[in-house]
Design a protein around this motif. Structure first.
Motif, PDB file in Angstrom:
ATOM      1  N   ARG A  56       0.861  -1.184   0.000  1.00 49.79           N
ATOM      2  CA  ARG A  56       0.000   0.000   0.000  1.00 49.79           C
ATOM      3  C   ARG A  56       0.891   1.226   0.000  1.00 49.79           C
ATOM      4  NH1 ARG A  56      -4.103   0.425   4.446  1.00 49.79           N
ATOM      5  NH2 ARG A  56      -2.139   0.761   5.529  1.00 49.79           N
ATOM      6  N   THR A  58       0.952   3.879   1.701  1.00 44.86           N
ATOM      7  CA  THR A  58       1.398   4.284   3.031  1.00 44.86           C
ATOM      8  C   THR A  58       2.509   3.387   3.558  1.00 44.86           C
ATOM      9  OG1 THR A  58      -0.852   4.982   3.473  1.00 44.86           O
ATOM     10  CG2 THR A  58       0.625   4.808   5.348  1.00 44.86           C
ATOM     11  N   ASP A  59       2.334   2.098   3.370  1.00 47.74           N
ATOM     12  CA  ASP A  59       3.351   1.172   3.858  1.00 47.74           C
ATOM     13  C   ASP A  59       4.656   1.366   3.108  1.00 47.74           C
ATOM     14  OD1 ASP A  59       1.549   0.041   5.669  1.00 47.74           O
ATOM     15  OD2 ASP A  59       0.760  -1.326   4.153  1.00 47.74           O
ATOM     16  N   THR A  68       4.465  10.412   2.357  1.00 47.48           N
ATOM     17  CA  THR A  68       3.422   9.818   1.515  1.00 47.48           C
ATOM     18  C   THR A  68       3.272  10.601   0.211  1.00 47.48           C
ATOM     19  OG1 THR A  68       1.683  11.121   2.555  1.00 47.48           O
ATOM     20  CG2 THR A  68       2.149   8.972   3.501  1.00 47.48           C
ATOM     21  N   ARG A  86      -0.735   0.964 -10.316  1.00 52.02           N
ATOM     22  CA  ARG A  86      -1.558   1.111  -9.132  1.00 52.02           C
ATOM     23  C   ARG A  86      -2.704   0.122  -9.210  1.00 52.02           C
ATOM     24  NH1 ARG A  86      -0.426   7.044  -7.174  1.00 52.02           N
ATOM     25  NH2 ARG A  86       0.696   7.423  -9.106  1.00 52.02           N
ATOM     26  N   CYS A  89      -7.347  -1.215  -3.687  1.00 57.53           N
ATOM     27  CA  CYS A  89      -7.451  -2.181  -2.595  1.00 57.53           C
ATOM     28  C   CYS A  89      -8.917  -2.569  -2.445  1.00 57.53           C
ATOM     29  CB  CYS A  89      -6.924  -1.564  -1.302  1.00 57.53           C
ATOM     30  SG  CYS A  89      -7.135  -2.599   0.153  1.00 57.53           S
ATOM     31  N   ASP A  92     -10.437  -1.772   1.207  1.00 59.95           N
ATOM     32  CA  ASP A  92     -10.433  -0.400   1.728  1.00 59.95           C
ATOM     33  C   ASP A  92     -10.317   0.548   0.547  1.00 59.95           C
ATOM     34  OD1 ASP A  92      -9.975   2.076   2.847  1.00 59.95           O
ATOM     35  OD2 ASP A  92      -8.669   1.328   4.438  1.00 59.95           O
ATOM     36  N   ARG A  94     -10.082   3.553   0.253  1.00 64.49           N
ATOM     37  CA  ARG A  94      -9.173   4.685   0.326  1.00 64.49           C
ATOM     38  C   ARG A  94      -7.774   4.290  -0.140  1.00 64.49           C
ATOM     39  NH1 ARG A  94      -9.630   5.733   6.563  1.00 64.49           N
ATOM     40  NH2 ARG A  94      -9.321   3.489   6.365  1.00 64.49           N
ATOM     41  N   SER A  95      -7.443   3.051   0.094  1.00 65.18           N
ATOM     42  CA  SER A  95      -6.077   2.593  -0.176  1.00 65.18           C
ATOM     43  C   SER A  95      -5.876   2.163  -1.618  1.00 65.18           C
ATOM     44  CB  SER A  95      -5.739   1.392   0.711  1.00 65.18           C
ATOM     45  OG  SER A  95      -5.637   1.798   2.039  1.00 65.18           O
ATOM     46  N   SER A  96      -4.643   2.232  -2.054  1.00 64.79           N
ATOM     47  CA  SER A  96      -4.297   1.566  -3.302  1.00 64.79           C
ATOM     48  C   SER A  96      -2.913   0.956  -3.170  1.00 64.79           C
ATOM     49  CB  SER A  96      -4.371   2.532  -4.482  1.00 64.79           C
ATOM     50  OG  SER A  96      -3.603   3.666  -4.220  1.00 64.79           O
ATOM     51  N   PHE A  97      -2.716  -0.070  -3.965  1.00 62.32           N
ATOM     52  CA  PHE A  97      -1.435  -0.756  -3.954  1.00 62.32           C
ATOM     53  C   PHE A  97      -0.560  -0.249  -5.085  1.00 62.32           C
ATOM     54  CE2 PHE A  97      -4.063  -3.939  -1.790  1.00 62.32           C
ATOM     55  CZ  PHE A  97      -3.236  -4.261  -0.742  1.00 62.32           C
TER      56      PHE A  97
END
Lengths: 172, 172
Positions: A56, A58-59, A68, A86, A89, A92, A94-97
């Motif tokens: 993700r 953030t990670d 970020t 991209r 997710c 969630d 909000r998230s994307s990988f």
DNA sequence: GCCCAACGACTGCCTCAGCAACTATAGCCA
DNA sequence: TGGCTATAGTTGCTGAGGCAGTCGTTGGGC
């Protein structure tokens, strides 16, 4: 001139910084030949070593030296260059990988051997095994003190991550 | 997943980078309290340890991680902030010196003790003398290999400069 | 079920630094 | 002496990256 600057502490830091700068320059030169910047290589590496070759945003930020927003932009560039994609997710919205593409993996494969060779040549190969062990041991102890949480972008998390430490930060 | 990334060479570099990043973050935080950036502190330090508290712009560039244009701009900022002045070189009208002002020296005096304390606290003080000596010895050997000429901005010169090594580069 | 604080990603704006182009001076050589 | 090349410093342009603000989404408290 009462030279405060000969202080051994200053010298020690200077040494560390020079080694860092010297190695970084070598890395940058080699990576540049493969059309990668140091950050791009780091991003590629961290993704490739994660389950599913993805992380993700953030990670990814937490694992790199980037904020970020910084990650957003590197991924932009690397997506433009076809090294990454991209992916939304599913759990969630909000998230994307960020996911490494086949081209990205190939680029990494082309780059890694040379990278390892350079490390060997200019760093690890410069010392006999026992001196190297002593060096790494010292570094490790200092690292444990300053802790990696100091990296920009991460709030407080990332308890152990030795640039190559696997803790599988992907939690989809 | 055949983990190439557990390679001890990668781990070694990761360790070095984490220590560098960790220390840098501590330094930046402390310097920031004194209203200095890391580069500004480095500039101040290098000037203060040179004869006459001054250095030609080019020599300053060679001693720092900056290009000559980079130096122009840092000196601009620091001159604006009253920490430095430019002085014309009497013997070469192309050159100019960057000179530390009284305010600059004072700022440095206010900053140095804390800086040393931080080095002590997070780096040198983390190891017993003999482990520290081993660490430094290893670093020195690697440094001698990668050589300091790798620093950006310097062409090939600067034969020995350990960030605190005095070779008095001022030649007016 | 609804609301609200927290969170993930992205964007605008800013600073920093490098490269390349430019100007002025120096030093060499005929 | 006159010119030619090298050098010192500065500046225009560009890219990178951080911070703060925004928007959509989530999840806990009620």
């Amino acid at each position: 001139m009462t030279n405060v600057f000969d202080d051994p502490r200053i010298t020690a830091v200077g040494l560390l910084y020079e080694v860092h700068a010297g190695l970084s320059a070598r890395f940058a030169a080699q990576l540049d030949e493969q059309g990668l910047s140091v950050v791009e290589f780091e991003v590629l590496t961290r993704l490739a070593r994660s389950p599913g070759n993805q992380l993700r945003m953030t990670d990814l930020a937490a694992q790199t030296s980037l904020s970020t927003s910084g990650v957003t932009r590197v991924v932009d560039r690397m997506e433009r260059d076809g090294l990454l994609t991209r992916r939304a997710c599913p759990s969630d919205r909000r998230s994307s990988f960020a996911v490494v593409t086949a081209a990205g993996m190939q680029r990494l494969d082309e780059t890694l051997p040379g990278h390892l060779r350079i490390i060997e040549q200019w760093f690890t190969g410069q010392l006999d095994p026992e001196a190297l062990a002593a060096l790494l041991d010292g570094l490790r102890r200092v690292r444990d003190a300053v802790h990696p949480y100091a990296t920009a972008g991460s709030t407080d998390a990332a308890p152990e991550q030795e640039i190559a430490a696997a803790d599988g930060a992907g939690r989809p």
